[in-house]
Design a protein around this motif. Structure first.
Motif, PDB file in Angstrom:
ATOM      1  N   UNK A  63      37.417  54.531  88.274  1.00 35.93           N
ATOM      2  CA  UNK A  63      38.143  54.933  89.479  1.00 35.93           C
ATOM      3  C   UNK A  63      37.404  56.073  90.172  1.00 35.93           C
ATOM      4  N   UNK A  64      37.999  56.579  91.235  1.00 33.95           N
ATOM      5  CA  UNK A  64      37.350  57.607  92.050  1.00 33.95           C
ATOM      6  C   UNK A  64      37.084  58.894  91.275  1.00 33.95           C
ATOM      7  N   UNK A  65      37.759  59.086  90.145  1.00 30.21           N
ATOM      8  CA  UNK A  65      37.579  60.322  89.377  1.00 30.21           C
ATOM      9  C   UNK A  65      36.234  60.414  88.675  1.00 30.21           C
ATOM     10  N   UNK A  66      35.433  59.347  88.693  1.00 30.39           N
ATOM     11  CA  UNK A  66      34.122  59.420  88.051  1.00 30.39           C
ATOM     12  C   UNK A  66      33.276  60.541  88.640  1.00 30.39           C
ATOM     13  N   UNK A  67      33.400  60.788  89.934  1.00 30.65           N
ATOM     14  CA  UNK A  67      32.633  61.875  90.562  1.00 30.65           C
ATOM     15  C   UNK A  67      32.970  63.213  89.898  1.00 30.65           C
ATOM     16  N   UNK A  68      34.258  63.419  89.637  1.00 25.53           N
ATOM     17  CA  UNK A  68      34.707  64.645  88.983  1.00 25.53           C
ATOM     18  C   UNK A  68      34.178  64.723  87.550  1.00 25.53           C
ATOM     19  N   UNK A  70      36.360  50.897  91.909  1.00 30.58           N
ATOM     20  CA  UNK A  70      37.579  51.177  92.675  1.00 30.58           C
ATOM     21  C   UNK A  70      37.267  51.455  94.137  1.00 30.58           C
ATOM     22  N   UNK A  71      36.245  52.250  94.390  1.00 33.17           N
ATOM     23  CA  UNK A  71      35.898  52.602  95.768  1.00 33.17           C
ATOM     24  C   UNK A  71      35.227  51.446  96.499  1.00 33.17           C
ATOM     25  N   UNK A  72      34.392  50.696  95.771  1.00 33.60           N
ATOM     26  CA  UNK A  72      33.647  49.621  96.418  1.00 33.60           C
ATOM     27  C   UNK A  72      34.494  48.376  96.635  1.00 33.60           C
ATOM     28  N   UNK A 108      41.172  50.125  89.152  1.00 29.32           N
ATOM     29  CA  UNK A 108      40.686  49.928  90.514  1.00 29.32           C
ATOM     30  C   UNK A 108      41.754  50.208  91.573  1.00 29.32           C
ATOM     31  N   UNK A 109      42.985  50.500  91.146  1.00 27.31           N
ATOM     32  CA  UNK A 109      44.008  50.949  92.097  1.00 27.31           C
ATOM     33  C   UNK A 109      43.671  52.338  92.638  1.00 27.31           C
ATOM     34  N   UNK A 110      42.886  53.085  91.873  1.00 30.68           N
ATOM     35  CA  UNK A 110      42.606  54.490  92.222  1.00 30.68           C
ATOM     36  C   UNK A 110      41.317  54.587  93.025  1.00 30.68           C
ATOM     37  N   UNK A 111      41.369  54.105  94.261  1.00 31.42           N
ATOM     38  CA  UNK A 111      40.187  54.142  95.122  1.00 31.42           C
ATOM     39  C   UNK A 111      40.104  55.423  95.944  1.00 31.42           C
ATOM     40  N   UNK A 112      41.178  56.214  95.920  1.00 32.36           N
ATOM     41  CA  UNK A 112      41.194  57.486  96.644  1.00 32.36           C
ATOM     42  C   UNK A 112      42.098  58.451  95.891  1.00 32.36           C
ATOM     43  N   UNK A 113      42.245  59.655  96.414  1.00 39.61           N
ATOM     44  CA  UNK A 113      43.011  60.682  95.712  1.00 39.61           C
ATOM     45  C   UNK A 113      44.461  60.260  95.509  1.00 39.61           C
ATOM     46  N   UNK A 114      45.078  59.704  96.534  1.00 39.90           N
ATOM     47  CA  UNK A 114      46.478  59.287  96.420  1.00 39.90           C
ATOM     48  C   UNK A 114      46.628  58.202  95.359  1.00 39.90           C
ATOM     49  N   UNK A 115      45.719  57.247  95.362  1.00 41.36           N
ATOM     50  CA  UNK A 115      45.772  56.187  94.366  1.00 41.36           C
ATOM     51  C   UNK A 115      45.553  56.717  92.968  1.00 41.36           C
ATOM     52  N   UNK A 116      44.670  57.704  92.828  1.00 37.91           N
ATOM     53  CA  UNK A 116      44.413  58.309  91.524  1.00 37.91           C
ATOM     54  C   UNK A 116      45.644  59.048  91.015  1.00 37.91           C
ATOM     55  N   UNK A 117      46.298  59.781  91.896  1.00 37.04           N
ATOM     56  CA  UNK A 117      47.502  60.501  91.489  1.00 37.04           C
ATOM     57  C   UNK A 117      48.582  59.534  91.029  1.00 37.04           C
ATOM     58  N   UNK A 118      48.729  58.432  91.747  1.00 35.11           N
ATOM     59  CA  UNK A 118      49.736  57.437  91.374  1.00 35.11           C
ATOM     60  C   UNK A 118      49.392  56.791  90.037  1.00 35.11           C
ATOM     61  N   UNK A 119      48.124  56.444  89.842  1.00 34.98           N
ATOM     62  CA  UNK A 119      47.724  55.812  88.589  1.00 34.98           C
ATOM     63  C   UNK A 119      47.917  56.759  87.411  1.00 34.98           C
ATOM     64  N   UNK A 120      47.563  58.004  87.587  1.00 31.94           N
ATOM     65  CA  UNK A 120      47.738  58.971  86.498  1.00 31.94           C
ATOM     66  C   UNK A 120      49.200  59.136  86.125  1.00 31.94           C
ATOM     67  N   UNK A 121      50.081  59.137  87.095  1.00 29.85           N
ATOM     68  CA  UNK A 121      51.508  59.259  86.805  1.00 29.85           C
ATOM     69  C   UNK A 121      51.999  58.018  86.053  1.00 29.85           C
TER      70      UNK A 121
END
Length: 216
Positions: free
Chosen positions: A119-124, A142-144, A50-63
């Motif tokens: 996280x936000x990547x579910x859309x992808x 994450x988004x909600x 749930x840290x990955x609520x946006x692109x920046x958060x997703x990039x950080x979580x993936x790293x």
């Protein structure tokens, strides 16, 4: 309303893919070590998605997830290369019946909303599996800002469905606590997707695949 993982899509075993992806980058690891590393990554992801609520958060979580894999493997490969291998190893696919069931439900006039602790990547993921065009809306924890079984995320899904009343909706998912108890708390009829044959709680309908929704 439909859960995502275990209901619409499944995760292919990632460790054989990780072995191949790392080999392509000049690093040889045993499959059992890759499995251990990916299981550690998955546990870390579940605790932090749930840290990955946006692109920046997703990039950080993936790293951060890639760093878990790197440390578990004890490799000197740069974390960005481990991340690339890890992401290439994580592959989702829809269950065989899902596209047809979603199309049939829409033909019947049903509004379909995906409600998932993701996280936000579910859309992808839904786009890559060609399911995005078959649903009307997607709400992720994450988004909600709230996760199943919190009734609030189900209430948001009802809004996205056009203001449907709880009594006029059903929610299908594979997790008893998140999906069944969460839906019940929101006043929504639950359906347990028991692909492994697990028994449903008393008074709850269980279906082995989503095709069971077409018979309801």
């Amino acid at each position: 309303m439909l859960d995502a993982l275990g209901t619409l899509v499944e995760l292919e075993r990632p460790w054989p893919h990780l072995v191949a992806e790392l080999r392509a980058r000049g690093v040889s690891v045993r499959e059992e070590d890759a499995k251990r590393a990916m299981l550690a990554e998955m546990a870390y992801y579940r605790a932090n998605h749930d840290d990955a609520k946006d692109v920046a958060g997703l990039q950080d979580l993936r790293r951060r997830c890639a760093e878990v894999v790197r440390q578990e493997l004890g490799t000197g490969l740069a974390v960005e290369d481990v991340e690339a291998a890890m992401l290439a190893a994580i592959r989702f696919r829809p269950y065989p019946e899902v596209p047809g069931v979603l199309a049939a439900l829409r033909d019947r006039g049903a509004a379909i909303v995906v409600v998932s602790n993701w996280d936000v990547s579910l859309h992808e993921v839904l786009r890559r599996t060609e399911l995005h065009a078959l649903v009307d809306a997607v709400v992720t924890s994450a988004e909600f800002g709230a996760a199943k079984p919190d009734p609030a995320i189900f209430a948001r899904a009802l809004e996205l469905a056009g203001g449907v009343a709880p009594g006029d909706a059903i929610h299908a998912g594979d997790d008893v606590e998140a999906d069944v108890e969460g839906a019940r708390a929101a006043g929504i009829a639950p359906v347990l997707v028991a692909r492994d044959g697990a028994a449903a709680p008393a008074g709850v309908r269980a279906i082995p695949t989503l095709e069971g929704l077409l018979a309801g």
